[in-house]
Design an enzyme around this catalytic site. Structure first.
Site, short mmCIF file in Angstrom:
data_model
loop_
_atom_site.label_atom_id
_atom_site.label_comp_id
_atom_site.label_asym_id
_atom_site.label_seq_id
_atom_site.Cartn_x
_atom_site.Cartn_y
_atom_site.Cartn_z
N ASP A 29 -74.88 -88.10 -88.38
CA ASP A 29 -74.91 -89.12 -87.33
C ASP A 29 -75.96 -90.14 -87.75
OD1 ASP A 29 -74.23 -90.40 -84.97
OD2 ASP A 29 -75.74 -89.35 -83.79
N GLU A 31 -78.60 -93.36 -86.13
CA GLU A 31 -79.14 -94.12 -85.01
C GLU A 31 -79.52 -95.48 -85.55
OE1 GLU A 31 -78.75 -92.89 -82.20
OE2 GLU A 31 -78.65 -90.73 -82.57
N ASP A 86 -70.77 -95.89 -87.69
CA ASP A 86 -71.45 -95.18 -88.77
C ASP A 86 -70.90 -95.62 -90.12
OD1 ASP A 86 -73.09 -93.16 -87.19
OD2 ASP A 86 -71.09 -92.70 -86.46
N TYR A 152 -83.42 -85.42 -79.23
CA TYR A 152 -82.15 -86.04 -78.85
C TYR A 152 -81.29 -86.26 -80.09
CZ TYR A 152 -78.98 -89.93 -77.79
OH TYR A 152 -77.88 -90.74 -77.69
N ASP A 156 -77.43 -84.27 -81.76
CA ASP A 156 -76.18 -84.95 -82.09
C ASP A 156 -75.46 -84.34 -83.29
OD1 ASP A 156 -76.25 -86.66 -79.99
OD2 ASP A 156 -76.98 -88.39 -81.10
#
Length: 372
Positions: A29, A31, A86, A152, A156
């Protein structure tokens, strides 16, 4: 509280990559932050192979090349959820795309969990765990990242790794696992191709309203705007807005007075770009203007043909338990109709390729469509 490694130096990354190269599965993932920029600004990469959960700091690590190479290893399946953005990050930062991509959102849709399911909802439905999404709007470029932010981010990939076997089992039961990887190939295709500057005008809202002559002006303006956006890493709307380009193409001002009297442009746009715009408008190739933009929805018989195809696809989707949004969206139907109107000589529409073809081709061929 999850255990993870925070990777913020090259030596640690090299060690991590060596381990990940031995894995067959890598859950990822990213961010990022995107407000005014053309490209997303990468703030964090999360990775998990079932053994080591790593949070990689792209701000601190000087060279991520060896990590990006992992995505291209044929033996490694890359797992992401709702991965379109992504993939943009991978293309921009690593000049790469996953060789073997498994998007869990598409997989969930094909398993019957629902179309467009968010990650939190999927975790809740498969693992009966409710995730805290309190950091979803955080600034991932700010340092140091807080413990809450890191946890957090770790969630993910941790739970995605754990729900992956359930998706695989359901897909194999329905003989649909290959469909997910086919969708992965489609999503990664052409991601590394640079934007076509000469085609930028086609993406300007309401360009279809313009005549060929006006499109010639829009073409040079849209190309210039995209070049500015790319060079300054600025969203195109923060260079000049779409409606301003349309106004310029229609009015074609020839002097400062004419340009400064235009209400479509902001005062800032006039001040910063006025000189360039006037010069650009003089370069429009009026001898070889673009063709008028063909708006399929305005064609005679469009509504009845669209409705017939949509009803056909809805019936198939219900019968085969595939979401209609995934099987045949509005865009897919447009593409199919355009192909028919073009005499079936252009590129084969998505509805007639891969797993979709086997489901819909016979039924579509039996339809009696008007004015085609």
């Amino acid at each position: 509280m999850l255990t993870f490694e925070y990777i913020d130096d090259d030596a640690s990354l090299t060690k991590l990559v060596a381990q990940y190269r031995q894995s067959q599965l890598l859950v990822l993932d990213t961010e990022f932050v995107r407000t005014r920029t053309y490209y997303a600004r990468l703030g964090l990469i999360q990775a998990y192979d079932g053994k080591t959960l790593a949070l990689i700091d792209p701000v601190a690590v000087s060279n991520l090349a060896e990590f990006w190479q992992l995505l291209t290893v044929p033996e490694i399946t890359t797992v992401l959820h709702s991965c379109s953005e992504d993939l943009e990050v991978f293309a921009r930062n690593g000049n790469c795309q996953p060789f073997k991509l498994f998007d869990s959102q598409i997989a969930a849709s094909l398993c019957g969990f629902g179309h467009g399911l968010g990650y939190g909802k999927l975790v809740e439905q498969t693992l009966d765990i409710v995730l805290d999404k309190g950091e979803s709007r955080t600034d991932w470029m700010k340092r140091p990242l807080s413990e809450a932010q890191l946890n957090y981010a770790a969630n993910d990939v941790y739970y995605l790794y754990n729900l992956y076997p359930q998706l695989i089992e359901k897909l194999e039961e329905q003989d649909r696992l290959a469909w997910v990887f086919e969708e992965g190939e489609r999503m990664t295709k052409d991601r590394l191709t640079p934007p076509n500057l000469d085609q930028a005008y086609l993406k300007v809202k309401n360009a279809f309203q313009l005549s060929p002559k006006q499109l010639a002006f829009l073409k040079v303006l849209a190309k210039w705007r995209l070049q500015k956006a790319l060079s300054r890493d600025l969203a195109v709307g923060f260079v000049v807005k779409d409606h301003a380009l349309i106004g310029l193409a229609k009015k074609q001002p020839k002097s400062n007075n004419e340009l400064f009297n235009m209400t479509e442009l902001t005062e800032q746009e006039k001040r910063i770009h006025g000189k360039d715009i006037l010069a650009l408008l003089k370069t429009a190739d009026l001898d070889n203007p673009p063709k008028a933009i063909d708006v399929i929805a305005l064609k005679t018989g469009y509504k009845s043909s669209f409705k017939a195809i949509k009803n056909c696809l809805v019936a198939i989707a219900e019968n085969k338990q595939v979401s209609i949004e995934l099987l045949g969206s509005k865009r897919h139907i447009h593409e199919y109709l355009q192909w028919l109107w073009d005499g079936k000589v252009t590129a084969t529409p998505l509805l007639l390729t891969g797993w979709r073809k086997g489901l819909v081709e016979t039924s579509l061929n039996e339809l009696k469509l008007s004015n085609i």
